[in-house]
Design an enzyme around this catalytic site. Structure first.
Site, PDB file in Angstrom:
ATOM      1  N   THR A  93      40.830  36.710  33.212  1.00 25.09           N
ATOM      2  CA  THR A  93      41.365  37.018  32.251  1.00 25.09           C
ATOM      3  C   THR A  93      41.301  39.021  32.094  1.00 25.09           C
ATOM      4  O   THR A  93      43.132  39.594  31.839  1.00 25.09           O
ATOM      5  CB  THR A  93      40.248  37.192  30.611  1.00 25.09           C
ATOM      6  OG1 THR A  93      38.766  38.333  31.103  1.00 25.09           O
ATOM      7  CG2 THR A  93      40.406  36.225  30.526  1.00 25.09           C
ATOM      8  N   THR A  94      41.489  39.744  33.050  1.00 27.52           N
ATOM      9  CA  THR A  94      41.018  40.779  33.489  1.00 27.52           C
ATOM     10  C   THR A  94      42.374  40.867  34.941  1.00 27.52           C
ATOM     11  O   THR A  94      43.217  41.938  34.124  1.00 27.52           O
ATOM     12  CB  THR A  94      40.062  41.757  34.071  1.00 27.52           C
ATOM     13  OG1 THR A  94      38.833  41.527  33.376  1.00 27.52           O
ATOM     14  CG2 THR A  94      40.377  42.745  34.367  1.00 27.52           C
TER      15      THR A  94
END
Length: 556
Positions: A93-94
């Site tokens: 997600t990052t």
């Protein structure tokens, strides 16, 4: 003669041209910068204040961005990327935000040089195709039955999370849970539904080491009559119901006029007979435990106690489905339709235990459970919430591997290999698309560069060494060890990534940056709120021929 022109004041704002693209790029870079420091195992944590005033401490990109309150539409769509990535593959997600931010950043120079956004997008899409081809080349297939490899993979994927300090614990829980509920669909396909069939039960107290995966299901319920019903049953016969064991109430208000007193007794008798019939139909199958999603009256409770049957009422539908999967029972809608095959006999033990202040029912030691519960213990609720978030990521990674058992090197090695290969290919591309294609290749280096920054090592030296090693698309497994910042072989350090996660990250990041680059207008139809006491906004006014020539219809 000119026709009258309608000018809308205040209600329609419009930005256009290159300005919008610059604004979108700046907004996207701002979002990427917020979570850039949370990439890698030595990353920083963020403390968030949520809408209700609670505190969340996490380094999970999606959890951070979820709490942000941002007005800019481009920034909002960037936050949406992280959510998509979380739902689709559960990890990266990052990375997806950092990569999308970098893709937009390198495109800014071309926008300044008046390149058309479509040209840039064409080059980016070509780069994406070639990047996925590189992933297919360097991917390594593994055997999902080899627990050691699976453990190493899940550990390296959650090594960047807060719970990495607890070593194998979370990885063990994730692998046990996902392998338990996996169902073979044939033709090499495997379904692993972690949302439906894995329940994470958080109970504050105890130590994190006490957490375990139960071979069965745990529910936050006690038996209906604790004194009279058994609380421990070995090899129970379980019946699951989806109907109330009490007298049916009228749909709407019902009036019954009784002339004689005996009729009242007849009515009561009928109610009793109805409930007794229901219970008799259940007792015929000699169950030890009856669980219903609806109510269970005192009278039914009495009849069941008489036959030594324990009962649990008002259970959630999702919990009932899990129990059915675990012990092999079938949920029945009407007791008169019960069959022997509907009785669940797969459970080894039913037991009610007290943990902390509450009673929990355990249906465990199941023969071949296709649903399970992960029991998490820990010192505080904040710690448990963070452990649960990390466990969800770990289970998603394990699910991805079971579905598509291919590995890629972690530690930025994949991105560097892709970057080096694309740089080589860019020389063979003709025309104006060559430069954006090369810029996309450079943008992939954002991931290893950010990892190096978060380790606290000399970024320029480390990146130079890495680029040298990867110069000709060689040494695909050389990357950065996120803990020490050393340049090492990822195979030796067992730092791996799932193929699904990487492929999804690249696709999402590039497709999203193409979409944002192609926006050339933001038209807002939202009226500004008037400050109290100020004048009401003027109505749209019809202009005459004389005014129309002097005033611009819409400001630039």
């Amino acid at each position: 003669m000119h026709a009258p022109v309608l000018v809308l004041k205040d209600s329609l704002k419009r930005e256009s041209g290159g300005k919008v693209q610059h604004a979108n790029i700046q907004a996207s870079k701002a979002v990427a910068d917020i979570i850039r420091t949370t990439l890698g195992p030595r990353s920083m944590l963020k403390m968030l204040l949520d809408a209700v005033g609670g505190i969340v401490v996490t380094n999970d990109g999606n959890a951070i961005l979820r709490e942000l309150d941002i007005a800019h539409p481009a920034a909002k769509s960037m936050i949406e990327l992280s959510r998509t990535q979380d739902e689709e593959v559960g990890d990266g997600t990052t990375s997806v935000i950092v990569l999308a931010g970098e893709m937009l950043h390198v495109a800014e120079a071309f926008i300044d040089k008046n390149y058309h956004p479509t040209v840039i997008c064409r080059a980016y899409n070509k780069a994406l195709e070639d990047a996925i081809a590189v992933l297919d080349q360097i991917a390594m297939t593994i055997d999902v039955k080899d627990r050691g490899t699976m453990l190493g993979l899940v550990k390296s994927c959650i090594g960047t999370k807060f719970t990495s300090q607890f070593g194998d614990l979370i990885a063990d829980l994730a692998i046990d849970a996902t392998t338990t509920i996996g169902v073979d669909l044939g033709q090499g396909l495997r379904e692993v539904d972690i949302k439906k069939y894995i329940k994470v039960e958080k109970v504050p107290g105890g130590q994190l080491e006490d957490s375990k995966v139960l071979k069965g299901v745990m529910i936050n319920k006690d038996v209906v009559a604790p004194g009279k019903m058994r609380r421990k049953i070995v090899n129970p016969r379980i019946i699951l119901l989806d109907c109330p064991l009490e007298y049916k109430k009228g749909e709407n208000q019902t009036n019954a006029e009784l002339v004689r007193e005996e009729d009242w007794e007849v009515l009561l008798k009928m109610e009793e007979e109805y409930v007794k019939n229901l219970c008799d139909q259940i007792v015929m199958f000699k169950p030890d435990l009856v669980i219903t999603e609806k109510g269970l009256s005192d009278l039914a409770c009495h009849y069941l106690c008489k036959h030594g049957i324990s009962a649990i009422r008002r259970l959630r539908k999702t919990d009932n489905n899990r129990i059915a999967k675990a012990c092999g029972a079938v949920i029945v809608n009407r007791p008169d339709e019960l069959q022997e095959s509907d009785v669940g006999t797969g459970a080894g033990l039913f037991e009610v235990k007290k943990i902390g202040d509450e009673f929990f029912g355990f249906i465990v030691d199941c023969k071949d459970p296709k649903a399970c519960t992960v029991l998490l213990r820990g010192a505080s609720k904040d710690l448990l919430n963070e452990v649960e978030r990390n466990l969800q990521d770990a289970m998603s990674v394990a699910r991805n591997i079971l579905k598509n058992p291919k590995l890629l090197p972690g530690g930025g090695a994949t991105e560097l290999t892709v970057s080096a290969t694309l740089k080589q290919k860019s020389s063979s591309i003709e025309g104006i698309e060559k430069w954006p294609y090369e810029a996309a290749a450079i943008a992939f280096e954002a991931i290893p560069r950010t990892l190096a920054q978060n380790c606290g090592v000399n970024v320029i030296r480390t990146m130079t060494v890495l680029q040298g090693k990867h110069a000709n698309g060689e040494n695909a497994w050389i990357g950065i060890d996120g803990n020490t910042g050393a340049v090492t072989d990822m195979k030796e350090r067992k730092i791996w990534d799932a193929y699904n996660v990487k492929a999804q990250t690249f696709k999402t990041a590039i497709e999203a940056s193409c979409m944002l680059l192609r926006i050339d207008d933001i038209v807002s139809g939202i009226k500004k709120k008037q400050a109290p006491g100020s004048q009401a906004p003027s109505k749209p006014k019809i202009e005459t021929e004389a005014d129309a020539d002097n005033e611009q219809i819409l400001p630039d």
